[in-house]
Design a protein around this motif. Structure first.
Motif, PDB file in Angstrom:
ATOM      1  N   ARG A  20     -17.367   3.993 163.185  1.00  0.00           N
ATOM      2  CA  ARG A  20     -18.262   4.985 162.561  1.00  0.00           C
ATOM      3  C   ARG A  20     -19.337   4.310 161.728  1.00  0.00           C
ATOM      4  O   ARG A  20     -20.509   4.660 161.819  1.00  0.00           O
ATOM      5  N   MET A  21     -18.938   3.338 160.927  1.00  0.00           N
ATOM      6  CA  MET A  21     -19.917   2.669 160.067  1.00  0.00           C
ATOM      7  C   MET A  21     -20.915   1.880 160.907  1.00  0.00           C
ATOM      8  O   MET A  21     -22.126   1.933 160.643  1.00  0.00           O
ATOM      9  N   ARG A  24     -23.237   4.446 162.634  1.00  0.00           N
ATOM     10  CA  ARG A  24     -24.224   5.022 161.709  1.00  0.00           C
ATOM     11  C   ARG A  24     -25.318   4.016 161.402  1.00  0.00           C
ATOM     12  O   ARG A  24     -26.505   4.359 161.373  1.00  0.00           O
ATOM     13  N   SER A  64     -22.293   1.820 154.184  1.00  0.00           N
ATOM     14  CA  SER A  64     -20.865   1.494 154.144  1.00  0.00           C
ATOM     15  C   SER A  64     -20.178   2.195 152.981  1.00  0.00           C
ATOM     16  O   SER A  64     -19.117   2.799 153.139  1.00  0.00           O
ATOM     17  N   SER A  67     -19.999   5.912 153.576  1.00  0.00           N
ATOM     18  CA  SER A  67     -18.998   6.246 154.583  1.00  0.00           C
ATOM     19  C   SER A  67     -17.582   6.081 154.049  1.00  0.00           C
ATOM     20  O   SER A  67     -16.667   6.785 154.474  1.00  0.00           O
ATOM     21  N   VAL A  77     -13.286  12.730 159.222  1.00  0.00           N
ATOM     22  CA  VAL A  77     -14.549  13.173 159.801  1.00  0.00           C
ATOM     23  C   VAL A  77     -14.299  14.401 160.671  1.00  0.00           C
ATOM     24  O   VAL A  77     -15.109  15.323 160.710  1.00  0.00           O
TER      25      VAL A  77
END
Length: 116
Positions: A20-21, A24, A64, A67, A77
């Motif tokens: 995810r990080m 993104r 970071s 998140s 999420v």
């Protein structure tokens, strides 16, 4: 839905944080690279050599931390997914942005100039 709030659990290989990080960051980087290319006519490598590395590092740290805050509070999420903005859509958009950024840099390297 609650998840483990241990920092180390979030960063395991299949944990919720790494992809995810990175996704993104790739989405922001891809859009920013294209925007600078269109506005200033600089390819990705010129952007990095003209002061882009500190901006990239700062953005990486900010995304970071942003998140990690919900993750360390135990919020998933998936629990915040609604309509078009689903967790699966975010993962796939991130993956496509990663591929797009690599393809952009590779194409510009091979052609020796900007893509746009």
């Amino acid at each position: 839905m609650q998840v483990s709030t241990k920092f180390s659990d979030g960063f395991t290989f299949s944990g919720p944080a790494p992809e995810r990080m990175n996704g993104r960051l790739a989405m922001v980087s891809f859009v920013a690279a294209l925007a600078v290319e269109l506005s200033k006519g600089q390819d990705v490598f010129a952007q990095l050599s003209n002061g882009g590395i500190p901006l990239f590092l700062g953005t990486s740290i900010l995304l970071s931390v942003a998140s990690l805050i919900p993750l360390l509070k135990g919020v998933t999420v998936e629990s915040k997914s609604k309509g078009l903005m689903t967790s699966d859509a975010e993962v796939w958009n991130g993956r496509l942005a990663m591929l797009g950024l690599v393809a952009l840099a590779f194409t510009e390297y091979v052609t020796g100039g900007t893509l746009v």
